[in-house]
Design a protein around this motif. Structure first.
Motif, PDB file in Angstrom:
ATOM      1  N   MET A  28      75.865  64.236  70.905  1.00  9.08           N
ATOM      2  CA  MET A  28      75.673  62.936  70.299  1.00  9.08           C
ATOM      3  C   MET A  28      74.651  63.010  69.165  1.00  9.08           C
ATOM      4  SD  MET A  28      77.133  60.205  70.745  1.00  9.08           S
ATOM      5  CE  MET A  28      77.117  58.479  70.756  1.00  9.08           C
ATOM      6  N   LYS A  29      73.580  63.791  69.367  1.00 12.94           N
ATOM      7  CA  LYS A  29      72.567  63.934  68.316  1.00 12.94           C
ATOM      8  C   LYS A  29      73.143  64.629  67.086  1.00 12.94           C
ATOM      9  CE  LYS A  29      68.469  64.034  71.227  1.00 12.94           C
ATOM     10  NZ  LYS A  29      67.310  64.801  71.648  1.00 12.94           N
ATOM     11  N   GLY A  30      74.005  65.585  67.328  1.00 16.15           N
ATOM     12  CA  GLY A  30      74.630  66.305  66.217  1.00 16.15           C
ATOM     13  C   GLY A  30      75.511  65.396  65.379  1.00 16.15           C
ATOM     14  N   LEU A  31      76.235  64.509  66.033  1.00 13.75           N
ATOM     15  CA  LEU A  31      77.103  63.574  65.326  1.00 13.75           C
ATOM     16  C   LEU A  31      76.293  62.592  64.493  1.00 13.75           C
ATOM     17  CD1 LEU A  31      79.937  62.532  64.818  1.00 13.75           C
ATOM     18  CD2 LEU A  31      79.688  61.078  66.836  1.00 13.75           C
ATOM     19  N   SER A  32      75.201  62.100  65.048  1.00 17.09           N
ATOM     20  CA  SER A  32      74.364  61.163  64.286  1.00 17.09           C
ATOM     21  C   SER A  32      73.697  61.870  63.107  1.00 17.09           C
ATOM     22  CB  SER A  32      73.322  60.514  65.188  1.00 17.09           C
ATOM     23  OG  SER A  32      72.477  61.491  65.742  1.00 17.09           O
ATOM     24  N   LEU A  33      73.345  63.123  63.259  1.00 18.57           N
ATOM     25  CA  LEU A  33      72.759  63.879  62.159  1.00 18.57           C
ATOM     26  C   LEU A  33      73.774  64.073  61.036  1.00 18.57           C
ATOM     27  CD1 LEU A  33      70.393  65.542  61.025  1.00 18.57           C
ATOM     28  CD2 LEU A  33      71.368  67.516  62.185  1.00 18.57           C
ATOM     29  N   VAL A  34      75.012  64.376  61.399  1.00 15.10           N
ATOM     30  CA  VAL A  34      76.075  64.555  60.406  1.00 15.10           C
ATOM     31  C   VAL A  34      76.326  63.248  59.659  1.00 15.10           C
ATOM     32  CG1 VAL A  34      78.544  64.990  60.139  1.00 15.10           C
ATOM     33  CG2 VAL A  34      77.163  66.496  61.570  1.00 15.10           C
ATOM     34  N   LEU A  35      76.371  62.132  60.380  1.00 17.40           N
ATOM     35  CA  LEU A  35      76.572  60.833  59.735  1.00 17.40           C
ATOM     36  C   LEU A  35      75.419  60.492  58.792  1.00 17.40           C
ATOM     37  CD1 LEU A  35      78.061  58.707  62.624  1.00 17.40           C
ATOM     38  CD2 LEU A  35      79.207  59.517  60.572  1.00 17.40           C
ATOM     39  N   LEU A  36      74.203  60.791  59.198  1.00 15.53           N
ATOM     40  CA  LEU A  36      73.045  60.528  58.348  1.00 15.53           C
ATOM     41  C   LEU A  36      73.115  61.343  57.057  1.00 15.53           C
ATOM     42  CD1 LEU A  36      70.244  59.226  57.962  1.00 15.53           C
ATOM     43  CD2 LEU A  36      69.304  61.255  59.072  1.00 15.53           C
ATOM     44  N   VAL A  37      73.475  62.603  57.172  1.00 17.32           N
ATOM     45  CA  VAL A  37      73.585  63.465  55.989  1.00 17.32           C
ATOM     46  C   VAL A  37      74.679  62.962  55.062  1.00 17.32           C
ATOM     47  CG1 VAL A  37      74.205  65.792  55.226  1.00 17.32           C
ATOM     48  CG2 VAL A  37      72.596  65.481  57.111  1.00 17.32           C
ATOM     49  N   LEU A  38      75.815  62.553  55.614  1.00 18.51           N
ATOM     50  CA  LEU A  38      76.902  62.039  54.785  1.00 18.51           C
ATOM     51  C   LEU A  38      76.500  60.755  54.061  1.00 18.51           C
ATOM     52  CD1 LEU A  38      80.029  62.657  57.024  1.00 18.51           C
ATOM     53  CD2 LEU A  38      79.444  63.766  54.873  1.00 18.51           C
ATOM     54  N   LEU A  39      75.818  59.862  54.743  1.00 18.76           N
ATOM     55  CA  LEU A  39      75.355  58.634  54.095  1.00 18.76           C
ATOM     56  C   LEU A  39      74.361  58.915  52.978  1.00 18.76           C
ATOM     57  CD1 LEU A  39      75.001  56.233  57.137  1.00 18.76           C
ATOM     58  CD2 LEU A  39      76.645  56.085  55.270  1.00 18.76           C
ATOM     59  N   LEU A  40      73.466  59.851  53.199  1.00 21.41           N
ATOM     60  CA  LEU A  40      72.495  60.207  52.155  1.00 21.41           C
ATOM     61  C   LEU A  40      73.184  60.830  50.947  1.00 21.41           C
ATOM     62  CD1 LEU A  40      69.535  61.598  54.271  1.00 21.41           C
ATOM     63  CD2 LEU A  40      69.611  59.475  52.959  1.00 21.41           C
ATOM     64  N   MET A  41      74.204  61.643  51.178  1.00 22.48           N
ATOM     65  CA  MET A  41      74.930  62.257  50.068  1.00 22.48           C
ATOM     66  C   MET A  41      75.687  61.201  49.268  1.00 22.48           C
ATOM     67  SD  MET A  41      76.266  65.790  51.861  1.00 22.48           S
ATOM     68  CE  MET A  41      77.573  65.967  50.700  1.00 22.48           C
ATOM     69  N   LEU A  42      76.291  60.239  49.945  1.00 28.76           N
ATOM     70  CA  LEU A  42      77.007  59.176  49.243  1.00 28.76           C
ATOM     71  C   LEU A  42      76.055  58.307  48.442  1.00 28.76           C
ATOM     72  CD1 LEU A  42      79.622  58.060  51.907  1.00 28.76           C
ATOM     73  CD2 LEU A  42      80.049  59.206  49.741  1.00 28.76           C
ATOM     74  N   ALA A  43      74.901  57.997  49.009  1.00 31.23           N
ATOM     75  CA  ALA A  43      73.919  57.172  48.296  1.00 31.23           C
ATOM     76  C   ALA A  43      73.395  57.900  47.058  1.00 31.23           C
ATOM     77  CB  ALA A  43      72.767  56.804  49.223  1.00 31.23           C
ATOM     78  N   ALA A  44      73.162  59.190  47.154  1.00 29.40           N
ATOM     79  CA  ALA A  44      72.665  59.954  46.006  1.00 29.40           C
ATOM     80  C   ALA A  44      73.727  60.039  44.918  1.00 29.40           C
ATOM     81  CB  ALA A  44      72.245  61.352  46.451  1.00 29.40           C
ATOM     82  N   GLY A  45      74.981  60.163  45.283  1.00 33.64           N
ATOM     83  CA  GLY A  45      76.062  60.229  44.306  1.00 33.64           C
ATOM     84  C   GLY A  45      76.238  58.924  43.564  1.00 33.64           C
ATOM     85  N   GLU A  46      76.061  57.803  44.237  1.00 33.47           N
ATOM     86  CA  GLU A  46      76.201  56.499  43.587  1.00 33.47           C
ATOM     87  C   GLU A  46      75.092  56.252  42.590  1.00 33.47           C
ATOM     88  OE1 GLU A  46      76.511  53.474  46.508  1.00 33.47           O
ATOM     89  OE2 GLU A  46      78.386  54.237  47.311  1.00 33.47           O
ATOM     90  N   VAL A  47      73.888  56.678  42.893  1.00 37.83           N
ATOM     91  CA  VAL A  47      72.767  56.466  41.974  1.00 37.83           C
ATOM     92  C   VAL A  47      72.986  57.253  40.696  1.00 37.83           C
ATOM     93  CG1 VAL A  47      70.300  56.899  41.655  1.00 37.83           C
ATOM     94  CG2 VAL A  47      71.137  55.934  43.801  1.00 37.83           C
ATOM     95  N   GLN A  48      73.443  58.486  40.800  1.00 37.07           N
ATOM     96  CA  GLN A  48      73.648  59.297  39.612  1.00 37.07           C
ATOM     97  C   GLN A  48      74.829  58.798  38.799  1.00 37.07           C
ATOM     98  OE1 GLN A  48      74.089  63.267  41.060  1.00 37.07           O
ATOM     99  NE2 GLN A  48      71.893  63.569  41.284  1.00 37.07           N
ATOM    100  N   GLY A  49      75.858  58.302  39.438  1.00 32.21           N
ATOM    101  CA  GLY A  49      77.048  57.865  38.734  1.00 32.21           C
ATOM    102  C   GLY A  49      76.847  56.573  37.954  1.00 32.21           C
ATOM    103  N   ASN A  50      75.927  55.720  38.367  1.00 31.77           N
ATOM    104  CA  ASN A  50      75.718  54.438  37.702  1.00 31.77           C
ATOM    105  C   ASN A  50      74.720  54.508  36.564  1.00 31.77           C
ATOM    106  OD1 ASN A  50      77.530  53.179  39.337  1.00 31.77           O
ATOM    107  ND2 ASN A  50      75.999  52.520  40.819  1.00 31.77           N
ATOM    108  N   ASP A  51      74.025  55.613  36.406  1.00 30.02           N
ATOM    109  CA  ASP A  51      73.010  55.713  35.368  1.00 30.02           C
ATOM    110  C   ASP A  51      73.674  55.927  34.014  1.00 30.02           C
ATOM    111  OD1 ASP A  51      70.123  57.875  34.834  1.00 30.02           O
ATOM    112  OD2 ASP A  51      70.694  55.970  33.968  1.00 30.02           O
ATOM    113  N   PRO A  52      73.528  54.994  33.068  1.00 32.58           N
ATOM    114  CA  PRO A  52      74.198  55.149  31.776  1.00 32.58           C
ATOM    115  C   PRO A  52      73.656  56.309  30.960  1.00 32.58           C
ATOM    116  CG  PRO A  52      72.861  53.177  31.791  1.00 32.58           C
ATOM    117  CD  PRO A  52      72.825  53.745  33.181  1.00 32.58           C
ATOM    118  N   GLU A  53      72.419  56.723  31.207  1.00 31.29           N
ATOM    119  CA  GLU A  53      71.848  57.811  30.429  1.00 31.29           C
ATOM    120  C   GLU A  53      72.236  59.189  30.964  1.00 31.29           C
ATOM    121  OE1 GLU A  53      70.822  55.110  28.062  1.00 31.29           O
ATOM    122  OE2 GLU A  53      70.337  57.166  27.580  1.00 31.29           O
TER     123      GLU A  53
END
Length: 65
Positions: free
Chosen positions: A1-26
Motif C-alpha cells: 500500500m505504501k508503494g502504491l501511494s508513493l507511485v501516485l505521489l511521484v506521478l502527481l508531482l511529475m504532472l504538476a511540474a509539466g503543467e508549469v513548464q508548458g504554460n510559461d510563455p517565455e
C-alpha cells in the motif's frame, strides 16, 4: 500500500511540474523576423511584427528603437 501511494505521489508531482513548464510563455525561445522573439503577449517596449514564423497562438515581438 505504501508503494502504491508513493507511485501516485511521484506521478502527481511529475504532472504538476509539466503543467508549469508548458504554460510559461517565455519557455518558447523561437526567433522571428529581424531580432524578434515569439511570445504570447508583447511587452510594453515591444511591438507586434506579425505571426509568421511563430508557433500557433504566438506573435512575433520586436523591441522599439
Amino acid at each position: 500500500m505504501k508503494g502504491l501511494s508513493l507511485v501516485l505521489l511521484v506521478l502527481l508531482l511529475m504532472l504538476a511540474a509539466g503543467e508549469v513548464q508548458g504554460n510559461d510563455p517565455e519557455m518558447q525561445y523561437y526567433t522571428c523576423g529581424y531580432r524578434g522573439l515569439c511570445r504570447r503577449f508583447c511587452y510594453a517596449q515591444e511591438y507586434i511584427v506579425g505571426h509568421h514564423g511563430c508557433p500557433r497562438r504566438y506573435r512575433c515581438c520586436a523591441t522599439r528603437s
